[in-house]
Design a protein around this motif. Structure first.
Motif, PDB file in Angstrom:
ATOM      1  N   THR A  27       0.960  -1.009   0.184  1.00  0.00           N
ATOM      2  CA  THR A  27      -0.122  -0.223   0.030  1.00  0.00           C
ATOM      3  C   THR A  27       0.992   1.229  -0.080  1.00  0.00           C
ATOM      4  OG1 THR A  27      -2.330  -1.428   0.966  1.00  0.00           O
ATOM      5  CG2 THR A  27      -1.924   1.232   1.259  1.00  0.00           C
ATOM      6  N   ARG A  30       2.230   2.318  -3.509  1.00  0.00           N
ATOM      7  CA  ARG A  30       1.383   2.815  -3.961  1.00  0.00           C
ATOM      8  C   ARG A  30       1.635   4.109  -4.528  1.00  0.00           C
ATOM      9  NH1 ARG A  30      -4.498   0.923  -1.946  1.00  0.00           N
ATOM     10  NH2 ARG A  30      -3.080  -1.956  -2.097  1.00  0.00           N
ATOM     11  N   GLY A  72     -17.370  -4.032   0.989  1.00  0.00           N
ATOM     12  CA  GLY A  72     -18.083  -5.122   2.082  1.00  0.00           C
ATOM     13  C   GLY A  72     -17.379  -6.273   1.518  1.00  0.00           C
ATOM     14  N   ALA A  78     -10.772  -9.026   6.841  1.00  0.00           N
ATOM     15  CA  ALA A  78     -10.034  -7.703   7.157  1.00  0.00           C
ATOM     16  C   ALA A  78     -10.521  -7.680   8.556  1.00  0.00           C
ATOM     17  CB  ALA A  78     -10.448  -6.517   6.733  1.00  0.00           C
TER      18      ALA A  78
HETATM   19  N1  LIG Z   1     -15.907   5.797  -1.970  1.00  0.00           N
HETATM   20  C1  LIG Z   1     -16.814   6.082  -1.083  1.00  0.00           C
HETATM   21  O1  LIG Z   1     -17.302   7.758  -1.331  1.00  0.00           O
HETATM   22  C2  LIG Z   1     -18.122   5.387  -0.245  1.00  0.00           C
HETATM   23  C3  LIG Z   1     -19.664   6.142   0.349  1.00  0.00           C
HETATM   24  C4  LIG Z   1     -20.172   5.314   1.260  1.00  0.00           C
HETATM   25  C5  LIG Z   1     -20.167   4.247   1.355  1.00  0.00           C
HETATM   26  N2  LIG Z   1     -18.801   3.629   0.673  1.00  0.00           N
HETATM   27  C6  LIG Z   1     -18.685   2.402   1.702  1.00  0.00           C
HETATM   28  O2  LIG Z   1     -17.015   2.175   2.772  1.00  0.00           O
HETATM   29  C7  LIG Z   1     -16.208   1.076   1.793  1.00  0.00           C
HETATM   30  C8  LIG Z   1     -14.552   1.716   1.463  1.00  0.00           C
HETATM   31  O3  LIG Z   1     -14.980   2.015   0.112  1.00  0.00           O
HETATM   32  P1  LIG Z   1     -13.825   3.345  -0.436  1.00  0.00           P
HETATM   33  O4  LIG Z   1     -14.370   3.080  -1.953  1.00  0.00           O
HETATM   34  O5  LIG Z   1     -13.241   3.678   0.237  1.00  0.00           O
HETATM   35  O6  LIG Z   1     -13.013   1.696  -0.499  1.00  0.00           O
HETATM   36  P2  LIG Z   1     -13.036   0.206  -1.205  1.00  0.00           P
HETATM   37  O7  LIG Z   1     -12.338  -0.167  -2.687  1.00  0.00           O
HETATM   38  O8  LIG Z   1     -14.556   0.115  -1.351  1.00  0.00           O
HETATM   39  O9  LIG Z   1     -12.483  -0.470  -0.099  1.00  0.00           O
HETATM   40  C9  LIG Z   1     -11.263  -0.401  -0.275  1.00  0.00           C
HETATM   41  C10 LIG Z   1     -10.581  -1.317   1.285  1.00  0.00           C
HETATM   42  O10 LIG Z   1     -11.140  -2.196   1.508  1.00  0.00           O
HETATM   43  C11 LIG Z   1     -10.028  -3.526   1.694  1.00  0.00           C
HETATM   44  N3  LIG Z   1     -10.426  -4.617   0.600  1.00  0.00           N
HETATM   45  C12 LIG Z   1     -10.981  -5.071  -0.345  1.00  0.00           C
HETATM   46  N4  LIG Z   1     -11.013  -6.091  -0.957  1.00  0.00           N
HETATM   47  C13 LIG Z   1     -10.881  -6.923   0.433  1.00  0.00           C
HETATM   48  C14 LIG Z   1     -10.915  -8.114   0.833  1.00  0.00           C
HETATM   49  N5  LIG Z   1     -10.894  -9.248   0.094  1.00  0.00           N
HETATM   50  N6  LIG Z   1     -10.406  -8.430   2.017  1.00  0.00           N
HETATM   51  C15 LIG Z   1      -9.912  -7.619   3.194  1.00  0.00           C
HETATM   52  N7  LIG Z   1      -9.396  -6.318   2.803  1.00  0.00           N
HETATM   53  C16 LIG Z   1     -10.432  -6.008   1.188  1.00  0.00           C
HETATM   54  C17 LIG Z   1      -8.724  -3.008   1.361  1.00  0.00           C
HETATM   55  O11 LIG Z   1      -7.489  -3.331   1.467  1.00  0.00           O
HETATM   56  P3  LIG Z   1      -6.665  -3.128   0.450  1.00  0.00           P
HETATM   57  O12 LIG Z   1      -5.930  -1.850   1.770  1.00  0.00           O
HETATM   58  O13 LIG Z   1      -5.119  -3.488   1.091  1.00  0.00           O
HETATM   59  O14 LIG Z   1      -6.619  -2.724  -0.447  1.00  0.00           O
HETATM   60  C18 LIG Z   1      -9.173  -1.232   0.750  1.00  0.00           C
HETATM   61  O15 LIG Z   1      -8.905  -1.222   2.943  1.00  0.00           O
HETATM   62  C19 LIG Z   1     -17.504  -0.194   1.249  1.00  0.00           C
HETATM   63  O16 LIG Z   1     -17.810  -0.890   1.509  1.00  0.00           O
HETATM   64  C20 LIG Z   1     -18.312   1.022   0.447  1.00  0.00           C
HETATM   65  O17 LIG Z   1     -19.496   0.727  -0.095  1.00  0.00           O
HETATM   66  C21 LIG Z   1     -18.358   4.107  -0.164  1.00  0.00           C
END
Ligand SMILES: NC(=O)c1ccc[n+]([C@@H]2O[C@H](COP(=O)([O-])OP(=O)(O)OC[C@H]3O[C@@H](n4cnc5c(N)ncnc54)[C@H](OP(=O)(O)O)[C@@H]3O)[C@@H](O)[C@H]2O)c1
Length: 216
Positions: A27, A30, A72, A78
């Motif tokens: 990470t 990156r 999710g 995690a």
């Molecule tokens: N983006 C938004 O504005 C937003 C708004 C509301 C809610 N959400 C929710 O918040 C969460 C995070 O969203 P995001 O947009 O920041 O990024 P994301 O790409 O959905 O999540 C990134 C994170 O998830 C981890 N991850 C992914 N696959 C995994 C796995 N198989 N096992 C363990 N960890 C895993 C990644 O770990 P690594 O660091 O190791 O890659 C990283 O920490 C999601 O559930 C999303 O639906 C997002």
């Protein structure tokens, strides 16, 4: 994106923050930004030297209060990487959504109707106090509600009244005023199931910078 937004806001408010990731070295290395124009992790971290980067297990060990900002589908994995004693009795703010992109766009919900991701986490880790919040708006709005004009809402669900009060106080420190306590954690089904509507709105409005405002 969510982890970065929340970590930076917490640090700005004077909290000590450890961010978890599966592979801290990978990470930190990156160097490429994402498709949404966000800078690479390395560039972001250089501007946030006070935020520690570690494994999910280290973040769970360090945190008095935990945020689940993982995809999710990876949330349970995690949390499973944390030592059980580092989860016991702690409040976990679950910001994640159970979005399943495996069949393309738009994503579907991997759990819904009679269950939710928040309840799945609570069942799997009964020693945690899970509070669902902030999952119904864009990350930039989560930590800066003043980005949008007028009063708009954030929903809170959870089984533990003290944990919900703790999270509500934190949300106030983020600038939230219209905080609606929906009830126990089963009410997170509703806040997770608005995601298809949220995604349609983003397409219709052409921006992720909007939120739900509940008129009475
Ligand atoms: N983006 C938004 O504005 C937003 C708004 C509301 C809610 N959400 C929710 O918040 C969460 C995070 O969203 P995001 O947009 O920041 O990024 P994301 O790409 O959905 O999540 C990134 C994170 O998830 C981890 N991850 C992914 N696959 C995994 C796995 N198989 N096992 C363990 N960890 C895993 C990644 O770990 P690594 O660091 O190791 O890659 C990283 O920490 C999601 O559930 C999303 O639906 C997002």
């Amino acid at each position: 994106m969510v982890g970065r937004a929340i970590a930076a806001k917490l640090a700005e408010l004077g909290h000590t923050v450890t961010m978890g990731t599966r592979d801290p070295q990978a990470t930190a290395a990156r160097r490429e930004g994402d498709a949404y124009g966000n800078p690479s992790f390395a560039a972001w971290q250089a501007a946030q030297p006070q935020i520690q980067l570690g494994t999910f297990a280290q973040a769970a060990a360090d945190g008095e209060l935990l945020f689940n900002c993982t995809a999710g589908g990876g949330s349970v994995a995690a949390l499973q990487s944390a030592a059980p004693e580092d989860l016991a009795g702690k409040t976990l703010v679950d910001v994640a959504n159970p979005l399943d992109f495996s069949h393309g766009m738009p994503p579907s919900l991997s759990v819904c109707n009679t269950d939710s991701l928040a309840e799945t986490i609570q069942r799997t880790f009964p020693a945690l106090k899970v509070v669902k919040a902030l999952n119904t708006m864009n990350a930039n709005v989560m930590v800066n509600p003043a980005l949008l004009a007028g009063e708009h809402s954030v929903f809170v669900s959870g089984n533990d009244a003290a944990a919900k009060a703790q999270v509500t106080a934190l949300l106030r420190s983020f600038g939230w005023r219209a905080i609606i306590d929906l009830g126990d954690l089963s009410t997170a089904r509703g806040s997770e199931m608005v995601l298809p509507l949220w995604l349609s709105l983003m397409g219709a409005l052409g921006t992720p910078l909007f939120n739900f405002a509940i008129a009475r």
